[in-house]
Design an enzyme around this catalytic site. Structure first.
Site, PDB file in Angstrom:
ATOM      1  N   GLU A 107       0.828  -1.205   0.000  1.00  0.00           N
ATOM      2  CA  GLU A 107       0.000   0.000   0.000  1.00  0.00           C
ATOM      3  C   GLU A 107       0.870   1.266   0.000  1.00  0.00           C
ATOM      4  OE1 GLU A 107      -4.218  -0.300   1.868  1.00  0.00           O
ATOM      5  OE2 GLU A 107      -3.003   0.823   3.279  1.00  0.00           O
TER       6      GLU A 107
ATOM      7  N   HIS B  33       7.484 -27.290  -0.664  1.00  0.00           N
ATOM      8  CA  HIS B  33       6.832 -28.485  -1.208  1.00  0.00           C
ATOM      9  C   HIS B  33       5.674 -28.101  -2.123  1.00  0.00           C
ATOM     10  CE1 HIS B  33       9.058 -31.332   1.438  1.00  0.00           C
ATOM     11  NE2 HIS B  33       9.285 -30.183   2.060  1.00  0.00           N
TER      12      HIS B  33
ATOM     13  N   LYS C  10     -14.272   0.862  -3.805  1.00  0.00           N
ATOM     14  CA  LYS C  10     -15.322   1.231  -2.846  1.00  0.00           C
ATOM     15  C   LYS C  10     -16.416   2.036  -3.552  1.00  0.00           C
ATOM     16  CE  LYS C  10     -12.255   1.506   1.145  1.00  0.00           C
ATOM     17  NZ  LYS C  10     -11.614   2.412   2.085  1.00  0.00           N
TER      18      LYS C  10
HETATM   19  O1  PA5 Z   1      -3.715   1.200   6.250  1.00  0.00           O
HETATM   20  C1  PA5 Z   1      -4.792   1.696   5.980  1.00  0.00           C
HETATM   21  O2  PA5 Z   1      -4.967   2.922   5.946  1.00  0.00           O
HETATM   22  C2  PA5 Z   1      -5.987   0.825   5.695  1.00  0.00           C
HETATM   23  O3  PA5 Z   1      -5.636  -0.525   5.615  1.00  0.00           O
HETATM   24  C3  PA5 Z   1      -7.015   0.999   6.804  1.00  0.00           C
HETATM   25  O4  PA5 Z   1      -6.442   0.662   8.036  1.00  0.00           O
HETATM   26  C4  PA5 Z   1      -8.249   0.126   6.537  1.00  0.00           C
HETATM   27  O5  PA5 Z   1      -8.795   0.438   5.295  1.00  0.00           O
HETATM   28  C5  PA5 Z   1      -9.277   0.325   7.627  1.00  0.00           C
HETATM   29  O6  PA5 Z   1      -9.648   1.670   7.714  1.00  0.00           O
HETATM   30  P1  PA5 Z   1     -10.384   2.207   9.004  1.00  0.00           P
HETATM   31  O7  PA5 Z   1      -9.463   2.081  10.154  1.00  0.00           O
HETATM   32  O8  PA5 Z   1     -10.727   3.628   8.698  1.00  0.00           O
HETATM   33  O9  PA5 Z   1     -11.610   1.343   9.188  1.00  0.00           O
END
Ligand code: PA5
Length: 428
Positions: free
Chosen positions: A280, A301, A416
């Site tokens: 990310e 394996h 989303k």
């Molecule tokens: O690292 C990130 O920003 C994302 O993985 C969020 O943690 C994830 O989308 C969850 O978001 P939130 O904490 O707003 O529910």
């Protein structure tokens, strides 16, 4: 040096001097918070500050309350809001059933079957909920939390439910904050200047860890000491930056995938946390290494053939721990029908170590795969805290070396929007 990066097996020699100026410039950009995304650098010195905070005693108290009064803790979160806690709990407490307090992960899926099974399982269990969401509007988490809350409130009444729910969310805004204030849930803060994937050393990771009996003070001390060590930009000494430079250099050579390898089944979730951190943070603008993972020797394996002789698109990064937390001596067997008596009297750690050495030379010397080895003495609370920070600092350096902002995730929103439109969410 708590963590060492061994570059002997990468099949080329890299001169740190060539990268030092660039690393210095980025280092100052990180430390002085002047680069892209620098509003999200709150994790840099967080552990040191948090060790003195008022929230830490509250976390320890809440962890004890959960451990002593409930049979199951349901952690309701997704992505950065659960991967770190899960990684730490499995790394330090193992993957076998936990006797004192069971842990169940929900809020990271829409799978109707899994959710129905989990709710049915919890129906007659004494359970607490730690709902974790910075925004409070993440659909997977919010949906599961609504169902869990309904189950608790209908079964035990509003007051008992209120006591059993612990919320971790943004300190200033958001739907979960509003809901928690209205309902009177005990609340913990994910600071606004720390993004989900850098949040494991905040309440996001610490409350579930504390409930499961992890020494979170030691873990924070590990992160604090790592923060101190990695303030030194010298590539000859800073292992986090060495790792960042090595993986960047291999990417420049045309490698497309980094295969993060551990030898412990208890570290599978750590590899998941690592994948989110690097994937990310770096995967944007059509650039960067794809972060993949494998557990050896198990996956040798299944994937071993490809790793040895398949298309040479990747390199391996191996986390090598020098000392196991427990060991077992191999017994002698009179019949020796399995032919294992040549190992009798030796500990299992000896076999694991020889497997590691054999695989390393098979892949890097007989094969075509460069291997970076990250050496750490052991996996305990302190070392894991150190390791989390090592990867976080390396990731920030690596993303900036690659010319991308390590702290945003613009691409995550696209699915989303489509999904909300298809679901008929107002405004989409
Ligand atoms: O690292 C990130 O920003 C994302 O993985 C969020 O943690 C994830 O989308 C969850 O978001 P939130 O904490 O707003 O529910």
């Amino acid at each position: 040096m708590v963590i060492k990066v061994n570059s002997e097996h990468i099949r080329k020699s890299i001169s740190w001097d060539l990268y030092q100026d660039k690393v210095n410039a980025i280092h100052h950009m990180i430390e002085e918070k002047t680069g892209p995304g620098s509003d999200f650098l709150g994790w840099l010195n967080h552990a040191k500050e948090y060790l003195k905070s008022d929230e830490l005693p509250r976390i320890l108290k809440a962890g004890k309350t959960i451990r002593e009064n409930y049979d199951v803790l349901v952690v309701c979160g997704i992505g950065g809001s659960y991967l770190g806690a899960r990684a730490a709990i499995e790394a330090l407490k193992g993957v076998l059933p936990h006797k004192d307090l069971e842990i169940l992960w929900l809020g990271e899926t829409f799978d109707p079957t899994y959710i129905a099974q989990a709710l049915a399982y919890l129906k007659d269990k004494k359970f607490a909920i730690n709902v974790i969401s910075k925004s409070g509007t993440t659909t997977e988490t919010a949906l599961s939390f609504r169902l869990l809350r309904e189950l608790l409130e209908k079964r035990d009444g509003k007051e008992a439910a209120r006591k059993a729910i612990f919320a971790t969310t943004d300190g200033e805004k958001g739907a979960l904050r509003t809901l928690s204030l209205n309902e009177g849930y005990e609340m913990f803060v994910l600071p606004s200047d720390i993004g989900g994937r850098y949040s494991v050393q905040t309440a996001v990771g610490l409350l579930p860890m504390s409930a499961m009996g992890i020494d979170i003070i030691k873990l924070l001390e590990g992160s604090k000491d790592a923060a101190e060590e990695y303030k030194n930009p010298s590539l000859k000494e800073n292992a986090a930056y060495q790792y960042a430079v090595l993986r960047h250099d291999l990417y420049q050579d045309g490698k497309k995938v980094e295969l993060f390898v551990t030898y412990l089944p208890t570290l599978v979730q750590l590899t998941e946390w690592w994948k989110q951190l690097f994937g990310e943070s770096e995967g944007k603008e059509g650039k960067s290494l794809f972060p993949a993972s494998a557990t050896f020797t198990t996956d040798l394996h299944s994937l071993g053939q490809f790793i040895q002789e398949g298309s040479p698109i990747f390199f391996e990064t191996i986390l090598h721990l020098q000392k196991p937390e427990a060991d077992t001596i191999i017994p002698e067997d009179k019949e020796n029908l399995d032919g294992l008596n040549y190992l009798a009297g030796k500990p299992l750690s000896f076999v694991q170590q020889k497997a590691f050495e054999g695989v390393l030379s098979a892949h890097s010397e007989n094969g075509t795969t460069p291997n970076i080895v990250i050496e750490m003495e052991r996996m305990d609370d302190y070392h894991l805290g150190y390791l989390f920070y090592f990867f976080e600092k390396a990731c920030a350096m690596s993303a900036y070396l690659n010319g991308v902002n390590p702290f945003n995730q613009p691409g995550v929103e696209i699915y989303k929007k489509n999904m909300f439109h298809l679901l008929g969410k107002p405004g989409y």
